[in-house]
Design a protein around this motif. Sequence first.
Motif, short mmCIF file in Angstrom:
data_model
loop_
_atom_site.label_atom_id
_atom_site.label_comp_id
_atom_site.label_asym_id
_atom_site.label_seq_id
_atom_site.Cartn_x
_atom_site.Cartn_y
_atom_site.Cartn_z
N GLN A 1 -5.91 6.77 -4.23
CA GLN A 1 -5.86 5.92 -5.43
C GLN A 1 -5.31 4.54 -5.13
O GLN A 1 -5.68 3.55 -5.77
CB GLN A 1 -5.00 6.60 -6.51
CG GLN A 1 -5.72 7.75 -7.19
CD GLN A 1 -4.82 8.49 -8.17
OE1 GLN A 1 -3.60 8.36 -8.13
NE2 GLN A 1 -5.44 9.27 -9.05
N ALA A 2 -4.39 4.46 -4.16
CA ALA A 2 -3.74 3.18 -3.86
C ALA A 2 -4.77 2.12 -3.53
O ALA A 2 -4.59 0.93 -3.83
CB ALA A 2 -2.76 3.36 -2.71
N LYS A 3 -5.88 2.55 -2.90
CA LYS A 3 -6.90 1.59 -2.47
C LYS A 3 -7.59 0.92 -3.67
O LYS A 3 -8.17 -0.14 -3.53
CB LYS A 3 -7.94 2.29 -1.59
CG LYS A 3 -7.32 2.77 -0.28
CD LYS A 3 -8.29 3.59 0.54
CE LYS A 3 -7.62 4.07 1.82
NZ LYS A 3 -8.27 5.22 2.41
N SER B 1 0.84 3.95 -2.95
CA SER B 1 0.46 5.34 -2.71
C SER B 1 1.56 6.30 -3.17
O SER B 1 1.32 7.46 -3.46
CB SER B 1 0.08 5.57 -1.24
OG SER B 1 1.18 5.32 -0.41
N LYS C 1 -3.91 12.28 -2.70
CA LYS C 1 -4.52 11.67 -3.88
C LYS C 1 -3.92 10.27 -4.10
O LYS C 1 -4.65 9.30 -4.38
CB LYS C 1 -4.24 12.56 -5.10
CG LYS C 1 -5.04 12.20 -6.33
CD LYS C 1 -4.78 13.23 -7.45
CE LYS C 1 -5.04 12.61 -8.81
NZ LYS C 1 -4.26 13.26 -9.86
N GLY C 2 -2.61 10.17 -3.95
CA GLY C 2 -1.93 8.88 -4.12
C GLY C 2 -2.44 7.85 -3.13
O GLY C 2 -2.65 6.68 -3.47
N ILE C 3 -2.64 8.29 -1.90
CA ILE C 3 -3.12 7.37 -0.85
C ILE C 3 -4.52 6.88 -1.18
O ILE C 3 -4.83 5.70 -1.02
CB ILE C 3 -3.07 8.08 0.53
CG1 ILE C 3 -1.61 8.33 0.93
CG2 ILE C 3 -3.77 7.24 1.59
CD1 ILE C 3 -1.43 9.28 2.10
N PRO D 1 4.00 10.04 -0.31
CA PRO D 1 2.71 9.83 -0.96
C PRO D 1 1.86 11.09 -0.80
O PRO D 1 1.87 11.72 0.26
CB PRO D 1 2.09 8.68 -0.16
CG PRO D 1 3.22 8.05 0.58
CD PRO D 1 4.23 9.13 0.81
N ARG E 1 0.83 -1.21 0.00
CA ARG E 1 0.00 0.00 0.00
C ARG E 1 0.86 1.25 0.00
O ARG E 1 0.58 2.22 -0.70
CB ARG E 1 -0.93 -0.01 1.21
CG ARG E 1 -2.38 -0.30 0.85
CD ARG E 1 -3.36 0.08 1.95
NE ARG E 1 -2.89 -0.14 3.30
CZ ARG E 1 -2.91 -1.31 3.93
NH1 ARG E 1 -3.37 -2.39 3.32
NH2 ARG E 1 -2.48 -1.42 5.17
N LYS E 2 1.94 1.22 0.78
CA LYS E 2 2.82 2.40 0.82
C LYS E 2 3.40 2.68 -0.56
O LYS E 2 3.38 3.81 -1.05
CB LYS E 2 3.94 2.17 1.84
CG LYS E 2 5.02 3.24 1.87
CD LYS E 2 4.53 4.52 2.52
CE LYS E 2 5.55 5.65 2.47
NZ LYS E 2 6.66 5.49 3.41
#
Lengths: 255, 316
Positions: free
Chosen positions: A193-195, A75, A189-191, A186, A71-72
Motif C-alpha cells: 500500500q505504501a507505494k 508502510s 500489505k502495508g509495504i 510493516p 516509504r518505511k
Amino acid sequence: MNVVVLVKYVPDPQGTPELDDAFLVVREGTEGALDPGDEYAVEAGLRLVETHGGEVTLLTMGPETASAALRKGLSMGAHAGVHVVDPALRGSDALATARVLAAAVRRRPFDLVLAGVESTDGSTGTVPMTVAQLLELPSATFARALSVEDGVLRIERPTDLGFDVVEAPLPALATVTGSAPEPRYPTLKGIMQAKQKPVERLALADLGLSAEALAPTQRVVGLTRAQERAAGEVIQAGEDTAKRIVDLLAEAKVL
Amino acid sequence: MPPVFVYAEVTPEGPRPVALELLTKARSLGDPVAAVALGPGATAAAETLGAYGASTVFANDDPVFSETLGHAAALSLAGLVEEHRPGLVLFSTSHDARDVAGRLQALTGSTLMSNATDLSATDRAQMPIFGGAVTVEVALEGPDPKIVLVRPTSFAAEPSGGTATVEPVPVPQGSPWPRRVERHEEAATGPRLEEARVVVSGGRGLQEASNFALLEELAGLLKGAVGASRAVVDAGWVPYSYQIGQTGRTVKPEVYIAVGISGATQHVVGMKGAKRIVAINKDPDAPIFRLADLGVVGDALTVVPQVIAEIRSRRG
C-alpha cells in the motif's frame, strides 16, 4: 486529529559513517534508513489516530534517497508523505533544518507535531524545540507515553528520580523517546500500500525560503582521531576470574 | 573578551554540578561571566555560582520556570541576551537545558552546537563524533550569541573565590505553555551516577530485569552506583535515570564495570572517560573488549556472584 511526524533519513545506523572532503556526512549512495528513533514517533502518531481518527503525515528533509525513510513510515501505516528536497539544503545546520521543517508544517492544518528526541547521526537533540518555537507551539518533550483528551496532550516525561506528567493544549509538539511503545513492523500489505500513498515533493521556493537565509553557520575546521584506549587483556572466565577483577578494584583503591 | 552567559540549572537543593563546570570554563572564554538561574532555588544558588566565576547571577525563583519545560526560561533568557549581548551562551546537554536552548535558537537566530566537549573561544568548539573515534573542531558563525551545549563532566569545576551580584529577572508573559501537572519521584539511594567512584552497568546480557539485583548488590558493596545501556532502559528494565551514553549520562568513575553490555558507540560515548574499564560479556567479539583494561569472556550471571563472594571473603 491530524498528526505530522518529522522523520529523518540517516546512514545505516549499524555501519560506520563516512565524511567527505568538506567534513559532511556522506548521505548519497549509501545504504540508509528511517532513523530508528523516529520510528517511535511514527508509532505514537499511528496509535493516536487509531484512537481519535485523522491522518498521520510524515515530513522529511533530505536528498532523493531520503524517500526511503518516508516509504518505511508509510508502510508502517502513515497516510501521506512530504519530502523537502533541494540541492541548496546540503550541509544544512540545525537552525536551517528547523526553519525548513517549520515552513513545511505551516502549509496545512494540524493538531500535533511529533518527532524523535534526536537523530542517530547528528544527535543535536534540539531541532524539535526550535521548530516548536518558530511555530509558537507548546512542546512536551521526551515523552515515554502520550495521550490526548479534550484537546489536551498529556505525556509522561522521565526524570532523574521518576517521571513528570506534563500537559499542553493542542496544537502542540511532542518528542518521543525509545521508552515509548515499540514501533510496529510493516506488514506485507502495508509495504504494498505504501507505494500508492501520496508523497508531495517540495523545493525551497515552494516554502518561500531562500538558500541565502539558510546558509550553514557551522564549519568543521579540523579533525583529530581520538587516541584509541590501549586495549587491555581479555581472558576466558575461569577459576581466578573473580580474583583478577577484585585485584583491579584493589589497585584502583575502590575496595 | 565578550561577555559569556551560563544557563545554570538549579534545584532547591543547589546548583547542578554541571553549572559549576560550565562557569569554570566560561572564565577562560569571556568577561564578564554571568549565570542565568531560573526556578526554585535560583536565588539561594547565587552564592555558589558566584564562587565559581559568575560576577552576576540573573535569578528568579518563580516555579513557572521549572514547570513549563523551558518555555518561560527561553523567553526570559532571550530578553537578557537582547539586553546584555553575550557572545556565547553555554548550556549542558540535559533534557531541561535542551528545551531552553532549542527555543532560544529560534528566538535569537543563532547557531547552535550540541554535545560539545571543549571550547577554545566563544566561536570555536569541539565535539566527538562516531562514538568518540573522531573529534571535530567547529567554527561557529552567524549572529551572536553562539549557543553551545556541553556534555556534563567535560570540565573539572574549580572555584574562583568570587562573589556575584544578584539581578532580578522578570517573569515573561506568554502562552500557551505546557504545564507540569504531576511529579512522581522515588527517593534516591547511594551516590549519584556522575559522582560515584565505581559504576556497575548492565545490558541485555543480564537476560532479565530481575538480574539487576546482582549489580545493585555489587555496587552497594563498592559504594558505587548502577548504570545501564539504552537497550535495557528502552526495554523498561530500569528507569531512564540509569542510562549511560549519548542520550543518557556521562560518567568518569575510577572503575567502570560493564556487565553484559556489547559496547555500541551510543553507550561508549558516556563511559570511555573511566579510569579503568572491566567488561564481562559472553561474546568474545563484543566491541566493549576493545576498550576494556580487563575483559572477561563469560556469563555475567556466573562471574558477578563470584566477584561479590571474593570481595566478601577479602573483607572477612
